[in-house]
Design a protein around this motif. Structure first.
Motif, PDB file in Angstrom:
ATOM      1  N   ILE A 292     -32.725  39.679 -30.655  1.00 51.84           N
ATOM      2  CA  ILE A 292     -33.586  38.691 -29.583  1.00 51.84           C
ATOM      3  C   ILE A 292     -32.604  38.716 -28.298  1.00 51.84           C
ATOM      4  CG2 ILE A 292     -34.310  37.213 -31.418  1.00 51.84           C
ATOM      5  CD1 ILE A 292     -32.071  35.123 -31.019  1.00 51.84           C
ATOM      6  N   PRO A 293     -33.546  38.522 -27.174  1.00 49.68           N
ATOM      7  CA  PRO A 293     -32.769  39.058 -25.885  1.00 49.68           C
ATOM      8  C   PRO A 293     -31.813  38.027 -25.780  1.00 49.68           C
ATOM      9  CG  PRO A 293     -35.486  38.807 -25.976  1.00 49.68           C
ATOM     10  CD  PRO A 293     -35.047  38.266 -26.995  1.00 49.68           C
ATOM     11  N   ASP A 294     -30.749  38.361 -24.948  1.00 46.72           N
ATOM     12  CA  ASP A 294     -29.648  37.605 -24.721  1.00 46.72           C
ATOM     13  C   ASP A 294     -29.392  38.096 -23.239  1.00 46.72           C
ATOM     14  OD1 ASP A 294     -27.315  35.657 -25.627  1.00 46.72           O
ATOM     15  OD2 ASP A 294     -26.464  37.624 -24.741  1.00 46.72           O
TER      16      ASP A 294
ATOM     17  N   GLU B 163     -28.779  42.007 -26.207  1.00 46.83           N
ATOM     18  CA  GLU B 163     -29.571  41.515 -27.411  1.00 46.83           C
ATOM     19  C   GLU B 163     -28.596  40.747 -28.245  1.00 46.83           C
ATOM     20  OE1 GLU B 163     -33.246  43.966 -29.056  1.00 46.83           O
ATOM     21  OE2 GLU B 163     -31.646  45.180 -28.711  1.00 46.83           O
ATOM     22  N   LYS B 164     -28.882  39.909 -28.918  1.00 47.89           N
ATOM     23  CA  LYS B 164     -28.070  39.098 -30.108  1.00 47.89           C
ATOM     24  C   LYS B 164     -28.778  39.408 -31.604  1.00 47.89           C
ATOM     25  CE  LYS B 164     -29.276  34.436 -28.884  1.00 47.89           C
ATOM     26  NZ  LYS B 164     -28.510  33.213 -28.358  1.00 47.89           N
TER      27      LYS B 164
ATOM     28  N   LYS C  87     -25.769  35.783 -34.420  1.00 48.53           N
ATOM     29  CA  LYS C  87     -25.259  34.494 -33.748  1.00 48.53           C
ATOM     30  C   LYS C  87     -26.094  33.152 -34.202  1.00 48.53           C
ATOM     31  CE  LYS C  87     -22.282  36.621 -31.551  1.00 48.53           C
ATOM     32  NZ  LYS C  87     -22.264  38.000 -32.486  1.00 48.53           N
ATOM     33  N   SER C  88     -27.066  33.524 -34.792  1.00 45.84           N
ATOM     34  CA  SER C  88     -27.949  32.417 -35.403  1.00 45.84           C
ATOM     35  C   SER C  88     -28.521  32.726 -36.899  1.00 45.84           C
ATOM     36  CB  SER C  88     -28.820  31.850 -34.216  1.00 45.84           C
ATOM     37  OG  SER C  88     -29.898  33.183 -33.934  1.00 45.84           O
TER      38      SER C  88
ATOM     39  N   GLY D 218     -42.771  35.133 -29.111  1.00 48.11           N
ATOM     40  CA  GLY D 218     -43.797  34.369 -28.848  1.00 48.11           C
ATOM     41  C   GLY D 218     -43.337  32.841 -28.412  1.00 48.11           C
ATOM     42  N   SER D 219     -42.395  32.368 -29.261  1.00 45.98           N
ATOM     43  CA  SER D 219     -41.970  31.107 -29.242  1.00 45.98           C
ATOM     44  C   SER D 219     -40.967  30.946 -27.820  1.00 45.98           C
ATOM     45  CB  SER D 219     -40.870  30.738 -30.492  1.00 45.98           C
ATOM     46  OG  SER D 219     -39.603  31.312 -30.596  1.00 45.98           O
ATOM     47  N   ARG D 220     -40.490  31.908 -27.176  1.00 44.45           N
ATOM     48  CA  ARG D 220     -39.639  31.991 -26.187  1.00 44.45           C
ATOM     49  C   ARG D 220     -40.501  32.023 -24.977  1.00 44.45           C
ATOM     50  NH1 ARG D 220     -34.083  33.272 -26.775  1.00 44.45           N
ATOM     51  NH2 ARG D 220     -33.511  33.185 -29.261  1.00 44.45           N
ATOM     52  N   GLN D 221     -41.799  32.337 -24.983  1.00 48.87           N
ATOM     53  CA  GLN D 221     -42.630  32.469 -23.886  1.00 48.87           C
ATOM     54  C   GLN D 221     -43.112  31.220 -23.534  1.00 48.87           C
ATOM     55  OE1 GLN D 221     -45.464  35.587 -24.901  1.00 48.87           O
ATOM     56  NE2 GLN D 221     -44.018  37.018 -24.362  1.00 48.87           N
TER      57      GLN D 221
END
Length: 221
Positions: free
Chosen positions: A150-152, A157-158, A191-192, A218-221
């Motif tokens: 996922i973007p970091d 990314e992480k 990391k999560s 989608g949940s981050r937009q």
């Protein structure tokens, strides 16, 4: 094999290779479970550098699986742009870049490690989701898992892990993260952690990382 009563031999191929490119020897003694065996007669398989696909890697090094042989397609219909991306020339031969990552072991068996599009880049280091997942599966409470990037802002990314626990088991994120800290390099560690009752899989039981990635973005937009 216990369920079917048949001996199973692993092989490998794609639609673009019509479709078989390699297969394990068809006897119990010579097959290597977890590998895709050796190239078929008339077929050459190389492991190429992920950045420069004209450079062949040494045995044991992970790179992109490339195939040259009579079963490889001529190209995508009316898609010269796509053909430019999936073919490379080495020593006058045309190799198809599969998008799969793998390596050749000391005995010459080919092993698929992951998909190139699923690779996670953490601070310049390549993380193969399957490597992380294989370790997570050794945790006694994990039934099913999937790892995505996922973007970091800091590292590009992480790593995030989605986990379905075995029936009757409970766990907290810290337990899983501590387990990873003991069993894998720092850049590979999730990391999560998100626990789920179900993880999306295909009709043949393959975990669909793509679906999880789309949900996460989608949940981050």
């Amino acid at each position: 094999e216990e369920k079917t009563g048949s001996i199973i031999f692993e092989g490998y191929g794609l639609t673009e290779t019509a479709p078989v490119a390699s297969v394990n020897p068809t006897n119990r003694e010579a097959r290597k479970i977890g590998s895709i065996g050796f190239p078929l007669p008339g077929t050459d398989i190389k492991i190429l550098n992920l950045i420069d696909p004209t450079k062949e890697l040494q045995k044991g090094e992970d790179g992109e699986i490339a195939i040259c042989g009579p079963q490889v397609m001529k190209g995508y219909w009316k898609r010269p742009d796509a053909n430019e991306e999936v073919f490379t020339n080495i020593d006058g031969n045309r190799y198809f870049l599969t998008g799969d990552i793998g390596h050749i072991d000391d005995e010459g068996y080919i092993l698929v490690t992951d998909r190139k599009k699923d690779m996670i880049i953490v601070g310049g280091f390549n993380v193969y989701p399957r490597d992380v997942e294989d370790i997570l599966y050794t945790h006694p409470k994990v039934e099913l898992c999937a790892v995505i990037g996922i973007p970091d802002e800091k590292s590009g990314e992480k790593v995030k892990a989605f986990i379905k626990l075995k029936q009757g088991k409970t766990a907290e994120s810290k337990e899983i993260i501590d387990f990873c800290r003991e069993n894998m390099a720092g850049y590979k560690r999730p990391k999560s952690v998100e626990f789920r009752d179900e993880i999306p899989v295909s009709n043949i039981g393959k975990v669909l990382r793509r679906v999880l990635r789309e949900e996460e973005i989608g949940s981050r937009q």
